[in-house]
Design a protein around this motif. Structure first.
Motif, PDB file in Angstrom:
ATOM      1  N   VAL A   1      15.065  64.263  90.229  1.00 32.61           N
ATOM      2  CA  VAL A   1      13.675  64.680  90.114  1.00 32.61           C
ATOM      3  C   VAL A   1      12.998  64.456  91.465  1.00 32.61           C
ATOM      4  O   VAL A   1      12.890  63.331  91.940  1.00 32.61           O
ATOM      5  N   GLN A   2      12.543  65.544  92.082  1.00 32.67           N
ATOM      6  CA  GLN A   2      11.958  65.447  93.417  1.00 32.67           C
ATOM      7  C   GLN A   2      10.473  65.109  93.392  1.00 32.67           C
ATOM      8  O   GLN A   2       9.931  64.645  94.382  1.00 32.67           O
ATOM      9  N   ALA A   3       9.829  65.329  92.263  1.00 34.61           N
ATOM     10  CA  ALA A   3       8.393  65.063  92.169  1.00 34.61           C
ATOM     11  C   ALA A   3       8.137  63.558  92.042  1.00 34.61           C
ATOM     12  O   ALA A   3       8.903  62.839  91.405  1.00 34.61           O
ATOM     13  N   TRP A   4       7.056  63.095  92.642  1.00 37.99           N
ATOM     14  CA  TRP A   4       6.726  61.665  92.629  1.00 37.99           C
ATOM     15  C   TRP A   4       6.407  61.168  91.242  1.00 37.99           C
ATOM     16  O   TRP A   4       6.607  60.005  90.931  1.00 37.99           O
ATOM     17  N   TYR A   5       5.913  62.055  90.381  1.00 43.93           N
ATOM     18  CA  TYR A   5       5.480  61.615  89.060  1.00 43.93           C
ATOM     19  C   TYR A   5       6.643  61.343  88.114  1.00 43.93           C
ATOM     20  O   TYR A   5       6.434  60.793  87.044  1.00 43.93           O
ATOM     21  N   GLY A   6       7.867  61.669  88.471  1.00 51.19           N
ATOM     22  CA  GLY A   6       9.020  61.351  87.620  1.00 51.19           C
ATOM     23  C   GLY A   6       9.194  59.850  87.464  1.00 51.19           C
ATOM     24  O   GLY A   6       9.222  59.310  86.368  1.00 51.19           O
ATOM     25  N   SER A   7       9.272  59.155  88.583  1.00 51.41           N
ATOM     26  CA  SER A   7       9.404  57.697  88.552  1.00 51.41           C
ATOM     27  C   SER A   7       8.108  57.036  88.104  1.00 51.41           C
ATOM     28  O   SER A   7       8.124  56.046  87.386  1.00 51.41           O
ATOM     29  N   PHE A   8       6.977  57.589  88.535  1.00 44.77           N
ATOM     30  CA  PHE A   8       5.691  57.004  88.170  1.00 44.77           C
ATOM     31  C   PHE A   8       5.500  57.010  86.657  1.00 44.77           C
ATOM     32  O   PHE A   8       5.027  56.032  86.080  1.00 44.77           O
ATOM     33  N   PHE A   9       5.890  58.084  86.000  1.00 44.50           N
ATOM     34  CA  PHE A   9       5.781  58.178  84.540  1.00 44.50           C
ATOM     35  C   PHE A   9       6.656  57.123  83.870  1.00 44.50           C
ATOM     36  O   PHE A   9       6.214  56.423  82.964  1.00 44.50           O
ATOM     37  N   VAL A  10       7.885  56.976  84.334  1.00 47.42           N
ATOM     38  CA  VAL A  10       8.797  55.981  83.756  1.00 47.42           C
ATOM     39  C   VAL A  10       8.250  54.578  83.987  1.00 47.42           C
ATOM     40  O   VAL A  10       8.235  53.755  83.074  1.00 47.42           O
ATOM     41  N   TRP A  11       7.782  54.292  85.200  1.00 52.30           N
ATOM     42  CA  TRP A  11       7.246  52.962  85.497  1.00 52.30           C
ATOM     43  C   TRP A  11       5.980  52.686  84.692  1.00 52.30           C
ATOM     44  O   TRP A  11       5.748  51.553  84.273  1.00 52.30           O
TER      45      TRP A  11
END
Length: 53
Positions: free
Chosen positions: A23-33
Motif C-alpha cells: 500500500v503506497q498511500a500513507w493512510y494504509g498504515s495510519f488506519f491500522v495504527w
C-alpha cells in the motif's frame, strides 16, 4: 488481557511492513495504527477499571 496488548503492539509494528507493504498511500498504515491504538486504549480501560478496589 496483558497478552492481548502485547499482541496488538506487535501487530502495529509487523502489519505495515508485511501485509500492508504494497500500500503506497500513507493512510494504509495510519488506519491500522489508529484502529490498534483504539483497541489498546479499550484494553487498558478494561485492565485498570478495578484498579482502586
Amino acid at each position: 488481557m496483558g497478552i492481548l496488548i502485547v499482541v496488538l503492539i506487535l501487530a502495529a509494528y509487523i502489519l505495515p511492513y508485511t501485509i500492508l507493504s504494497g500500500v503506497q498511500a500513507w493512510y494504509g498504515s495510519f488506519f491500522v495504527w489508529g484502529i490498534i491504538g483504539i483497541l489498546i486504549i479499550i484494553a487498558n480501560i478494561m485492565v485498570t477499571k478495578d484498579w482502586g478496589k
